[in-house]
Design a protein around this motif. Structure first.
Motif, PDB file in Angstrom:
ATOM      1  N   UNK A  89      -0.059   2.559  -6.045  1.00  0.00           N
ATOM      2  CA  UNK A  89      -0.392   1.157  -5.816  1.00  0.00           C
ATOM      3  C   UNK A  89      -1.905   0.968  -5.698  1.00  0.00           C
ATOM      4  N   UNK A  90      -2.579   1.878  -5.034  1.00  0.00           N
ATOM      5  CA  UNK A  90      -4.044   1.797  -4.941  1.00  0.00           C
ATOM      6  C   UNK A  90      -4.681   1.854  -6.326  1.00  0.00           C
ATOM      7  N   UNK A  91      -4.196   2.759  -7.175  1.00  0.00           N
ATOM      8  CA  UNK A  91      -4.726   2.863  -8.533  1.00  0.00           C
ATOM      9  C   UNK A  91      -4.425   1.589  -9.326  1.00  0.00           C
ATOM     10  N   UNK A  92      -3.252   1.033  -9.139  1.00  0.00           N
ATOM     11  CA  UNK A  92      -2.866  -0.193  -9.842  1.00  0.00           C
ATOM     12  C   UNK A  92      -3.769  -1.356  -9.443  1.00  0.00           C
ATOM     13  N   UNK A  93      -4.051  -1.463  -8.160  1.00  0.00           N
ATOM     14  CA  UNK A  93      -4.933  -2.533  -7.684  1.00  0.00           C
ATOM     15  C   UNK A  93      -6.342  -2.319  -8.233  1.00  0.00           C
TER      16      UNK A  93
END
Length: 143
Positions: free
Chosen positions: A41-45
């Motif tokens: 999720x951090x990478x997606x954001x």
């Protein structure tokens, strides 16, 4: 080259197709699962990427408690962080998919129709990628 890597998970970003691939490398403990999904999720954001291929074929066992954590704890965090719907294609081993389909606690795909994310399960990588591309095209048309 992965944009994130641990002994149990690698995350790749395909910028031209706008797809993040999370490749689980082995079975994981619950804390590893949680850390891995939060890293995804951090990478997606960071990359503003809403189309995800989650390759879980190497996970020897997929516990229903892991699935329930993903549904009840993790996925509700996705929309508030990305601010737009996300599309998750789970690439599974055939025996994992059969177990998933037989587990009455795991919702069928219609469950996701009213959610700010879509989830499909696949045993074929090309079919999963085609679905993600189709979702991306539908998003483009809707703009």
């Amino acid at each position: 080259m992965p944009v994130f890597s641990t002994p149990y998970l690698e995350i790749y970003h395909d910028a031209p197709r706008q797809i993040l691939t999370a490749k689980w490398l082995r079975g994981v403990m619950p804390f590893e699962l949680h850390r891995g999904y939060h890293a995804l999720l951090d990478q997606a954001v960071e990359r503003d990427c809403r189309f995800w291929l989650l390759d879980i074929r190497r996970r020897a066992c997929i516990d229903s408690s892991d699935v329930l954590w993903t549904l009840n704890e993790f996925l509700p965090q996705v929309y508030p962080r990305l601010k737009r719907p996300a599309y998750l294609a789970f690439l599974m081993a055939p025996h994992h998919l059969a177990g998933d389909l037989a587990d009455g606690r795991v919702p069928d795909p219609a469950y996701y129709n009213e959610r700010p994310y879509r989830n499909e399960r696949f045993t074929d990588k090309e079919a999963a990628l085609e679905w993600l591309q189709h979702c991306h095209q539908l998003e483009e048309v809707a703009r």
